[in-house]
Design an enzyme around this catalytic site. Structure first.
Site, short mmCIF file in Angstrom:
data_model
loop_
_atom_site.label_atom_id
_atom_site.label_comp_id
_atom_site.label_asym_id
_atom_site.label_seq_id
_atom_site.Cartn_x
_atom_site.Cartn_y
_atom_site.Cartn_z
N ASP A 39 -4.92 -4.51 -5.42
CA ASP A 39 -5.68 -5.74 -5.15
C ASP A 39 -7.18 -5.51 -5.08
O ASP A 39 -7.97 -6.28 -5.62
CB ASP A 39 -5.17 -6.44 -3.89
CG ASP A 39 -5.31 -5.62 -2.62
OD1 ASP A 39 -5.51 -4.38 -2.68
OD2 ASP A 39 -5.17 -6.21 -1.53
N HIS A 91 -6.18 5.22 4.31
CA HIS A 91 -5.27 6.25 4.77
C HIS A 91 -5.95 7.60 4.97
O HIS A 91 -5.29 8.64 4.99
CB HIS A 91 -4.05 6.32 3.84
CG HIS A 91 -3.31 5.02 3.86
ND1 HIS A 91 -2.55 4.62 4.93
CD2 HIS A 91 -3.30 4.00 2.98
CE1 HIS A 91 -2.07 3.41 4.69
NE2 HIS A 91 -2.51 3.02 3.51
N CYS A 101 0.77 4.33 11.56
CA CYS A 101 0.39 3.46 10.44
C CYS A 101 1.65 2.95 9.75
O CYS A 101 2.70 3.60 9.78
CB CYS A 101 -0.48 4.25 9.45
SG CYS A 101 -1.09 3.27 8.05
N CYS A 103 2.27 3.12 6.77
CA CYS A 103 2.65 4.05 5.72
C CYS A 103 3.54 5.17 6.25
O CYS A 103 4.11 5.93 5.49
CB CYS A 103 1.41 4.64 5.04
SG CYS A 103 0.54 5.90 6.00
N CYS A 108 -4.31 6.94 10.60
CA CYS A 108 -4.98 6.37 9.44
C CYS A 108 -6.05 5.37 9.88
O CYS A 108 -5.86 4.65 10.86
CB CYS A 108 -4.00 5.65 8.52
SG CYS A 108 -2.79 6.71 7.72
N GLU A 110 -6.75 2.61 8.55
CA GLU A 110 -6.15 1.28 8.48
C GLU A 110 -5.38 0.93 9.75
O GLU A 110 -5.41 -0.21 10.21
CB GLU A 110 -5.22 1.23 7.28
CG GLU A 110 -4.59 -0.11 7.02
CD GLU A 110 -3.81 -0.12 5.72
OE1 GLU A 110 -2.58 -0.36 5.78
OE2 GLU A 110 -4.41 0.10 4.66
#
Length: 116
Positions: A39, A91, A101, A103, A108, A110
């Site tokens: 994105d 990350h 996170c 993930c 991370c 994020e």
């Protein structure tokens, strides 16, 4: 992402989509060209073509929302890096942070600064 083949590869935040032929499936179904990308890379291309970076050959577009990412434009084109993750800044680990996170890793950027 395998950008050349148009398939996601083991996406941790998109369970069930691993190696699904997104581009060929949609191209066949809708009889049109289909491209698969991150994105933030598409956002960076939009800024390159119609936005604030229309005059720039080189820039970094940073998106901070649920996730954190960067679209890197070098010489007017998306720069992906050796493994296609050059702008995956969300990350990058923060020393000493143990926040889980989405993930699956801990610490991370994020997980600490993203919208989620």
């Amino acid at each position: 992402m395998d950008f050349a083949r148009g398939i996601p590869v083991n996406p941790p935040v998109m369970p069930g989509w691993d190696r699904f032929p997104v581009t060929s499936y949609l191209a066949e179904r809708f009889s049109c060209p289909v491209f698969l990308d991150n994105d933030v890379n598409v956002m960076a291309l939009g800024e390159r073509d119609r936005g604030a970076a229309a005059e720039a050959e080189n820039f970094i577009f940073v998106k901070i929302g649920t996730g954190i990412g960067a679209g890197i434009i070098v010489g007017g084109k998306i720069y992906r890096g050796a493994k296609g993750a050059a702008g995956d800044i969300g990350h990058i680990g923060i020393d000493g942070d143990q926040t889980l996170c989405r993930c699956g890793n801990r610490g991370c950027l994020e997980a600490t600064a993203g919208g989620a």
